[in-house]
Each structure stands twice: as C-alpha cells, then as structure tokens.
Scaffold this motif. Structure first.
Motif, PDB file in Angstrom:
ATOM      1  N   GLY A  30       0.783  -1.228   0.000  1.00 27.74           N
ATOM      2  CA  GLY A  30       0.000   0.000   0.000  1.00 27.74           C
ATOM      3  C   GLY A  30       0.813   1.275   0.000  1.00 27.74           C
ATOM      4  N   THR A  31       2.134   1.144   0.100  1.00 31.48           N
ATOM      5  CA  THR A  31       2.996   2.332   0.177  1.00 31.48           C
ATOM      6  C   THR A  31       2.992   3.122  -1.125  1.00 31.48           C
ATOM      7  N   LEU A  32       3.017   2.437  -2.262  1.00 30.91           N
ATOM      8  CA  LEU A  32       3.069   3.139  -3.539  1.00 30.91           C
ATOM      9  C   LEU A  32       1.844   4.034  -3.761  1.00 30.91           C
ATOM     10  N   ALA A  33       0.700   3.605  -3.286  1.00 27.38           N
ATOM     11  CA  ALA A  33      -0.509   4.430  -3.414  1.00 27.38           C
ATOM     12  C   ALA A  33      -0.334   5.735  -2.639  1.00 27.38           C
ATOM     13  N   LYS A  34       0.319   5.651  -1.477  1.00 31.46           N
ATOM     14  CA  LYS A  34       0.571   6.853  -0.678  1.00 31.46           C
ATOM     15  C   LYS A  34       1.617   7.748  -1.344  1.00 31.46           C
ATOM     16  N   ILE A  35       2.556   7.148  -2.069  1.00 31.06           N
ATOM     17  CA  ILE A  35       3.542   7.937  -2.802  1.00 31.06           C
ATOM     18  C   ILE A  35       2.859   8.661  -3.969  1.00 31.06           C
ATOM     19  N   ARG A  36       2.009   7.934  -4.677  1.00 33.19           N
ATOM     20  CA  ARG A  36       1.287   8.547  -5.800  1.00 33.19           C
ATOM     21  C   ARG A  36       0.402   9.704  -5.338  1.00 33.19           C
ATOM     22  N   SER A  37      -0.212   9.551  -4.168  1.00 27.44           N
ATOM     23  CA  SER A  37      -1.127  10.586  -3.675  1.00 27.44           C
ATOM     24  C   SER A  37      -0.393  11.764  -3.038  1.00 27.44           C
ATOM     25  N   GLY A  38       0.929  11.635  -2.863  1.00 27.14           N
ATOM     26  CA  GLY A  38       1.708  12.717  -2.283  1.00 27.14           C
ATOM     27  C   GLY A  38       1.821  12.677  -0.775  1.00 27.14           C
ATOM     28  N   HIS A  39       1.253  11.647  -0.137  1.00 24.53           N
ATOM     29  CA  HIS A  39       1.357  11.539   1.321  1.00 24.53           C
ATOM     30  C   HIS A  39       2.764  11.121   1.754  1.00 24.53           C
ATOM     31  N   ILE A  40       3.478  10.456   0.851  1.00 24.67           N
ATOM     32  CA  ILE A  40       4.871  10.091   1.104  1.00 24.67           C
ATOM     33  C   ILE A  40       5.714  10.708  -0.003  1.00 24.67           C
ATOM     34  N   LYS A  41       6.743  11.447   0.387  1.00 29.73           N
ATOM     35  CA  LYS A  41       7.616  12.111  -0.574  1.00 29.73           C
ATOM     36  C   LYS A  41       8.899  11.306  -0.757  1.00 29.73           C
ATOM     37  N   VAL A  42       9.352  11.180  -2.002  1.00 28.86           N
ATOM     38  CA  VAL A  42      10.592  10.452  -2.301  1.00 28.86           C
ATOM     39  C   VAL A  42      11.742  11.436  -2.447  1.00 28.86           C
ATOM     40  N   CYS A  43      12.852  11.133  -1.760  1.00 29.02           N
ATOM     41  CA  CYS A  43      14.027  12.020  -1.770  1.00 29.02           C
ATOM     42  C   CYS A  43      15.253  11.281  -2.291  1.00 29.02           C
ATOM     43  N   LYS A  44      16.218  12.066  -2.757  1.00 31.23           N
ATOM     44  CA  LYS A  44      17.509  11.513  -3.195  1.00 31.23           C
ATOM     45  C   LYS A  44      18.355  11.132  -1.976  1.00 31.23           C
ATOM     46  N   ALA A  45      19.545  10.619  -2.232  1.00 31.28           N
ATOM     47  CA  ALA A  45      20.453  10.234  -1.153  1.00 31.28           C
ATOM     48  C   ALA A  45      20.860  11.455  -0.336  1.00 31.28           C
ATOM     49  N   ILE A  46      21.232  11.193   0.916  1.00 37.88           N
ATOM     50  CA  ILE A  46      21.615  12.266   1.841  1.00 37.88           C
ATOM     51  C   ILE A  46      23.044  12.725   1.570  1.00 37.88           C
ATOM     52  N   LYS A  47      23.241  14.028   1.515  1.00 39.17           N
ATOM     53  CA  LYS A  47      24.580  14.602   1.407  1.00 39.17           C
ATOM     54  C   LYS A  47      25.119  14.914   2.784  1.00 39.17           C
ATOM     55  N   GLN A  48      24.327  15.618   3.606  1.00 39.71           N
ATOM     56  CA  GLN A  48      24.729  15.901   4.974  1.00 39.71           C
ATOM     57  C   GLN A  48      23.510  16.240   5.821  1.00 39.71           C
TER      58      GLN A  48
END
Length: 439
Positions: free
Chosen positions: A309-327
C-alpha cells in the motif's frame, strides 16, 4: 559423567599443567568448562530452533545458546507492531510443524511469535538464555570446539566443549547504522527501525525514513496512519512488486512458474504485471535495477519490495521520495540534488548484518567481508571440522529449514559412529588446555 571427573583429576595432577603461568591458572579458575555431548547451537531464532528440532527427532541432544532473554529476539524485541509475514504462511513455516490451519495467509507478528513458542514447547527446546558467545574456536589438538560465553551482566564465564558447532545467529544479528556528515548536529531523534514500534509518537511530525526496503516502505505507511508526514530516501534502484497478482501470492506464483520457465522469462512476466498494476515507479523517483527481481535475488541476495500500500501513498503525495543524503544539519537534511528540507525525526531503515566474524575465530567457511558463508546456496551449510551454518541462505525460513534438515542428517552419521570411548583421547588432550567439569 564419571569420565569427566577422571579428566579433571588428570588435569590437576598432571605435572605439565603446573608449568602454566599464574595468569593462565587464574583464567582457568574463573572459567567453568562444560562438555556438551551433542552440537552447540549459537542463536535461538527460527533457524536455531529448526536445527535443534531436527536433531531431536533423530535422538541427538543439543545446547542452544542465546544472548537475549527469549527465543526469536529479533521478532520479539526489534520489530514494529504492525509487522506481518510478507510471504504466505506455507512459505514461512518451520520444518516438522505447519502453522495452525486457522491462521491467516499472512500471520501477524504476535501470531508468528506464538507459533515459534509452540514450536519450542513441542520439541522441548530450552535454550540457555542471557548467554553471550564471546569466542568460538576449533582446537586442532583434540579435534573439538571451545565456545566461550559470558552470562548476564558478564558475571559468569563458561567454556562449552563440543564436537559440532552450528552457527544460527543469522543474517540479521546486528543493526547497520550508516554515518552521515553532521549527524550530531541534527538535534532531534534518530532511531533505527529496531527501536521503532509505531508512528504514534511521530504524529504530525515531518519524518525522514532512510532506506527503501520492505521495512522502510512499511514504516512510511505506518507513519501515514498516525498522520505523520514521511519522506523516503531512495539511494539505489529497487524492484517493487505487488504482494499479490489476481489474489495469488506473487512469491508463490513465481516459485510455480520457475518450475516450467527460465528465470529471465519469469522476471519479464513479473515486471510486465508490475508495470500494469503499479505503474512506472521511475516517475516517483524509484528506478528499477537492470537485472530482473529473481535474477538479482539469486545473484546478490537483494530482496524485491512487496508493496502493501505504500506506492498508493507515494502517488497521492502523502509520502515524498528524496535523493540520497549529502549531509545532516540542525533539524534539516541536505540531499545530493542540493535540496534542503526540515525534519523533526530520522528513522533508519538500513537493515542488519551478520555478526559472526566478531566471535567465530574461523575464516575459511565465513567471509570476513560480510559474515556470510563463502559458498553460495545450497552449499553453504557445511564447513570443516564439525562447523555448520543455518539461516544464512538469503532465502528466508524455507532455506533455514533445508539447512536444518541437512545438518541433522549429516551429524546423525557421526553420532551413530562415535561414542564416549572414541572421544576419550581427544578430551584428555583438551583437558590440558582447559578444565572440564560436569554441567
């Protein structure tokens, strides 16, 4: 046993032993040694229990050493509340005992722990709890394993002496905690998923989840249920598959298809169905590896994510996807794409690793790099000099059960051939190096 008392007497009266240094003698007095007639199993997780049960079915006693105060400590102490088995129960049951018929297809954490407790009770498995193995080495002079342990609060030191050593500490014995520049300046909670129980304490907060495996994905979903605002760090490519296809377990369907078709063809089918059901994950910042999910699993052990069910939350904008951490900065994080965002907490879903090389003084069977058997599945279960491993197949509980069965069969041949008379010469040799006593 009378012969152990005889050996201890020889140790005391042997003039060679009186040439030991005072330090050696002091150490000998502070460490109690116990002869174990059967195998010593390190770890009381599902793999260790399965090995002990298979041995018991063949009339072979064993001693299970467990560093915590319970069986399956990873499941009982280090998993989140909403966890369920990601695979259908028939693929997760231990050898010799199926799940209860009334269990759901995907048992809950509580149900699985209850099953393991019933398993231990059925086979009368009683591990030595609060016993940490600090070292295990093979004594070539006597052909036996010397397993040194410390008890609760490091108060009692015991050395177990045995013919066979079964390593069952598993692939997930120690948390992986990555280091990030500036992490000390964050100022908010940074917790590993081993300490995460639910999203209740994070309600209304912006939370950064580092790691996009099954745990990271499900923790994000759990945070959403408590009205938190999760963001997910996706550093590497990952395969995401639906948990079920038309009501059939994706894993179960894959195993059935592999009986009839080559792996690459099955991979193509899974990716096609995933594209139809889940869409193009690259649109959300989650790219797929070049190798197919099954091929990648067989080569590297990297498990595909089963979406619950996580992908549905990503599509709806409830979960944001980020790139790798720099600092990491104070209450904020800078990513490699230059973006900076504020967060109240960071949760590390960065997994676990083997801890075998921290205590096993042997390098021919296990790799010093990752603590896993050097030989690939299905040949990694047996080493030299009575050393075995169970639960390191990177194939879950099915692989552990297969290991347990093979180990019990292999030891049974030796068990029938050996007896106390055969062991006497070796025990006398070891008695000069370490005092032996009855339990």
């Amino acid at each position: 046993m009378d012969f152990l008392k005889e050996l201890e007497g020889k140790r005391v009266h042997d003039p060679l032993i009186h040439f030991q240094s005072k330090t050696d003698m002091a150490a000998a007095k502070s460490t109690r040694s116990i002869w174990v007639p059967g195998p010593v199993i390190v770890g009381a997780g599902p793999s260790g229990l399965a090995a002990a049960a298979c041995l018991k079915e063949k009339g072979i006693p064993s001693l299970i050493l467990e560093r915590t105060n319970c069986i399956a400590s990873l499941w009982q102490l280090k998993t989140y509340d909403r966890l369920r088995l990601h695979l259908p129960k028939q693929f997760c049951e231990l050898i010799l005992m199926p799940f209860p018929a009334d269990f759901p297809t995907y048992p809950t954490k509580k149900q699985f722990v209850n099953y393991l407790n019933d398993y231990a009770e059925r086979f009368d498995l009683k591990p030595a709890f609060n016993t940490t193995v600090v070292s295990a080495k093979y004594d070539s002079r006597c052909g036996l394993w010397l397993v040194k342990t410390l008890g609760l609060k490091n108060e009692e030191a015991i050395e177990y002496v045995c013919q066979w050593l079964i390593v069952a500490t598993g692939e997930n014995a120690q948390e992986v905690v990555p280091e990030f520049e500036g992490v000390r300046d964050f100022g908010g909670p940074i917790v590993h998923t081993s300490s995460y129980k639910s999203g209740e304490r994070f309600g209304g907060q912006k939370v950064l989840v580092v790691g996009c495996g099954n745990s990271g994905m499900e923790v994000c979903l759990d945070l959403c249920d408590y009205n938190a605002k999760p963001s997910l760090v996706v550093k590497n490519s990952v395969h995401i598959l639906p948990q079920e296809i038309l009501g059939i377990s994706t894993f179960g369907l894959s195993m059935w298809l592999l009986k009839w078709f080559p792996m690459r063809l099955v991979d193509r089918f899974l990716l096609l169905v995933s594209r139809v059901m889940l869409g193009d994950t690259a649109r959300f910042g989650i790219s797929r590896p070049h190798r197919g999910p099954l091929e990648l699993k067989s080569i590297s052990g990297k498990t595909p994510v089963l979406d619950v069910g996580t992908l549905a939350k990503i599509r709806s904008g409830h979960i944001k996807v980020c790139k790798a951490i720099k600092q990491v900065k104070h209450q904020s994080v800078e990513f490699i794409d230059g973006k900076v965002e504020c967060f109240d907490a960071i949760i590390l879903a960065t997994g676990y690793r083997s801890n075998v090389m921290s205590w096993l003084k042997e390098t021919s069977m296990f790799s010093e790099k990752d603590g896993l058997p050097r030989k690939a599945f299905p040949n990694g279960w047996k080493g030299e000099s009575g050393l075995y491993s169970v639960g390191f197949t990177q194939r879950g509980l099915l692989g552990a059960s297969l290991d347990a069965k093979r180990i019990a069969e292999d030891i049974e041949h030796r068990w029938k051939a050996d007896n106390a008379t055969h062991l006497m010469p070796r025990l006398v040799t070891c008695a000069c190096a370490s005092p032996l006593a009855e339990p």
